[in-house]
Design an enzyme around this catalytic site. Structure first.
Site, PDB file in Angstrom:
ATOM      1  N   LYS A  84       3.071  -1.045 -10.217  1.00 27.92           N
ATOM      2  CA  LYS A  84       3.016   0.420 -10.005  1.00 27.92           C
ATOM      3  C   LYS A  84       4.413   1.028  -9.999  1.00 27.92           C
ATOM      4  O   LYS A  84       4.591   2.207 -10.339  1.00 27.92           O
ATOM      5  CB  LYS A  84       2.247   0.758  -8.731  1.00 27.92           C
ATOM      6  CG  LYS A  84       2.832   0.206  -7.436  1.00 27.92           C
ATOM      7  CD  LYS A  84       3.848   1.101  -6.801  1.00 27.92           C
ATOM      8  CE  LYS A  84       4.461   0.447  -5.584  1.00 27.92           C
ATOM      9  NZ  LYS A  84       5.540   1.263  -4.975  1.00 27.92           N
ATOM     10  N   SER A 107       2.800   3.773   1.357  1.00 26.18           N
ATOM     11  CA  SER A 107       3.373   3.893   2.707  1.00 26.18           C
ATOM     12  C   SER A 107       4.865   4.202   2.645  1.00 26.18           C
ATOM     13  O   SER A 107       5.698   3.322   2.894  1.00 26.18           O
ATOM     14  CB  SER A 107       3.151   2.593   3.492  1.00 26.18           C
ATOM     15  OG  SER A 107       3.555   1.464   2.713  1.00 26.18           O
ATOM     16  N   GLY A 159       0.817  -1.207   0.000  1.00 22.81           N
ATOM     17  CA  GLY A 159       0.000   0.000   0.000  1.00 22.81           C
ATOM     18  C   GLY A 159       0.852   1.259   0.000  1.00 22.81           C
ATOM     19  O   GLY A 159       2.078   1.200   0.065  1.00 22.81           O
ATOM     20  N   SER A 170       9.781   8.908  -3.559  1.00 18.49           N
ATOM     21  CA  SER A 170       9.785   7.706  -4.397  1.00 18.49           C
ATOM     22  C   SER A 170      11.106   7.537  -5.133  1.00 18.49           C
ATOM     23  O   SER A 170      11.467   8.336  -5.993  1.00 18.49           O
ATOM     24  CB  SER A 170       8.636   7.783  -5.417  1.00 18.49           C
ATOM     25  OG  SER A 170       8.774   6.760  -6.383  1.00 18.49           O
ATOM     26  N   ARG A 171      11.806   6.463  -4.821  1.00 14.28           N
ATOM     27  CA  ARG A 171      13.084   6.218  -5.511  1.00 14.28           C
ATOM     28  C   ARG A 171      12.851   5.810  -6.966  1.00 14.28           C
ATOM     29  O   ARG A 171      13.703   6.051  -7.823  1.00 14.28           O
ATOM     30  CB  ARG A 171      13.888   5.152  -4.765  1.00 14.28           C
ATOM     31  CG  ARG A 171      13.254   3.780  -4.718  1.00 14.28           C
ATOM     32  CD  ARG A 171      14.000   2.828  -3.802  1.00 14.28           C
ATOM     33  NE  ARG A 171      13.850   3.189  -2.411  1.00 14.28           N
ATOM     34  CZ  ARG A 171      14.195   2.387  -1.400  1.00 14.28           C
ATOM     35  NH1 ARG A 171      14.739   1.216  -1.644  1.00 14.28           N
ATOM     36  NH2 ARG A 171      14.007   2.750  -0.162  1.00 14.28           N
ATOM     37  N   GLU A 227      13.233  -0.854  -7.416  1.00 10.95           N
ATOM     38  CA  GLU A 227      12.504  -2.080  -7.727  1.00 10.95           C
ATOM     39  C   GLU A 227      11.855  -2.045  -9.108  1.00 10.95           C
ATOM     40  O   GLU A 227      11.687  -3.070  -9.755  1.00 10.95           O
ATOM     41  CB  GLU A 227      11.435  -2.348  -6.661  1.00 10.95           C
ATOM     42  CG  GLU A 227      11.974  -2.718  -5.287  1.00 10.95           C
ATOM     43  CD  GLU A 227      12.490  -4.143  -5.197  1.00 10.95           C
ATOM     44  OE1 GLU A 227      12.624  -4.798  -6.250  1.00 10.95           O
ATOM     45  OE2 GLU A 227      12.770  -4.596  -4.069  1.00 10.95           O
TER      46      GLU A 227
END
Length: 332
Positions: free
Chosen positions: A189, A136, A134, A252-253, A279
């Site tokens: 995502k 987070s 989720g 966000s990487r 990722e």
């Protein structure tokens, strides 16, 4: 309260460890870096990953795996997707069958293209597996900013136990028995977030990002249904929720790596500059292979793969995406 062991002292593992400690749990964290262990135990910090933390005294870090997992009722795999198998394997013959394994990574195993729950179940077939997913970001969870997640398992009793373990006044937890949908949404995502970052790096605006996120959701739903997920899951926290936060947040990487690539850096340079596991890059390769095998149309994934692995110019890739043959909006 329960003893919970975290394998991996990175940003999200540390943030969740603080959360559980504040819930009254005894928390142990394994990390192979002595500097991280010492920072947690001596300074009550983890400055390598998140600055200005105040880690409770009922969190203890170790360099020794056996000491970390001793008497633990729950073990949280707070490591990147590419080491989930090795870490799971390291637990063989060390834990009893009643220990619940919780994975917080969002990805697919490279090579096998298995979901992470499948990888864990192959290595630890007698233990119940729960996936926590989720929107987070660790940087917000660590400072008790209101957050909502979902926990999924084939065993609803295990999911309920994990829900009770984590839920707090600022951390709301839902359950879902659609393990496939939760894992696919959480992995794909990251691909769309990378693409969103590329658009930002090129200099495109809000229209472009809105279009990318919307059509990215269509890809998540399309491949998710094909793999057996529930369509409603993708409208929830692990689909739409995680997509929104990962495509738009400065934390966000994946978005950050995409931004650097959109600015002209190579994939390798972007990974180095981000300094942490991205990722979405591994997920893009995996889902490119999956969609080719299953004959599922995923045009954003397709062009991002070409940018990442075939050195296609990002602007040319966007042109190719925009000039595809016309279609009806709704199709699966």
């Amino acid at each position: 309260m329960s003893h919970v062991a975290f394998l991996g002292g990175g940003s999200f593992g540390t943030a969740l460890g603080i959360l559980l400690a504040n819930n009254g749990c005894e928390v142990s964290i394994y990390d192979r870096k002595k500097s991280v262990v010492n920072d947690i135990n001596i300074n009550r910090k983890n400055d390598k990953y998140i600055k200005n933390l105040n880690i409770p005294k009922n969190v203890t870090a170790y360099n020794d795996l056996d000491e970390t997992i001793k008497d633990a009722k729950f073990i949280v795999l707070s490591v990147p997707s590419h080491v989930i198998r090795a870490v799971s394997s390291s637990l063989k013959d060390k834990i009893s069958e009643d220990v619940v394994i919780i994975s917080i990574a969002k990805g697919i195993e490279e090579g096998s293209n298995l979901r992470l729950s499948q990888v864990i179940e192959e290595e630890l077939p007698n233990n119940k597996v729960v996936i926590l997913s989720g929107p987070s970001h660790a940087e917000e969870v660590a400072f008790d900013i209101p957050t909502t997640v979902v926990v999924a398992s084939r065993d609803l009793d295990a999911a309920n136990k994990v829900q009770d373990l984590f839920i707090s006044k600022n951390f709301r937890v839902y359950t879902n028995d659609d393990l496939v949908g939760v894992e696919v949404g959480g992995a794909v995502k990251n691909i769309i977030a990378l693409a969103a970052g590329v658009c930002d790096g090129i200099g495109y605006g809000d229209n472009s990002k809105a279009a990318l996120m919307t059509r990215g959701m269509a890809e998540i739903v399309r491949i998710g249904i094909k793999l057996g997920g529930n369509p409603e899951t993708f409208l929830g926290l692990t689909g739409m929720g995680d997509l929104i936060v990962t495509c738009t947040s400065l934390h966000s990487r994946n978005r950050r790596a995409g931004f650097l690539i959109g600015k002209g850096e190579s994939t390798e340079e972007a990974i180095k500059d981000v300094g942490m596991v991205v990722e979405g890059i591994k997920a893009c390769k995996a889902f490119y292979e999956i969609k080719e095998k299953l004959n599922v149309e995923m045009p954003i994934t397709d062009v991002l793969y070409k940018i990442l692995f075939e050195k296609k110019d990002p602007k040319e890739a966007v042109v190719a995406l925009m000039e595809r043959e016309k279609k009806n909006e709704i199709y699966y």
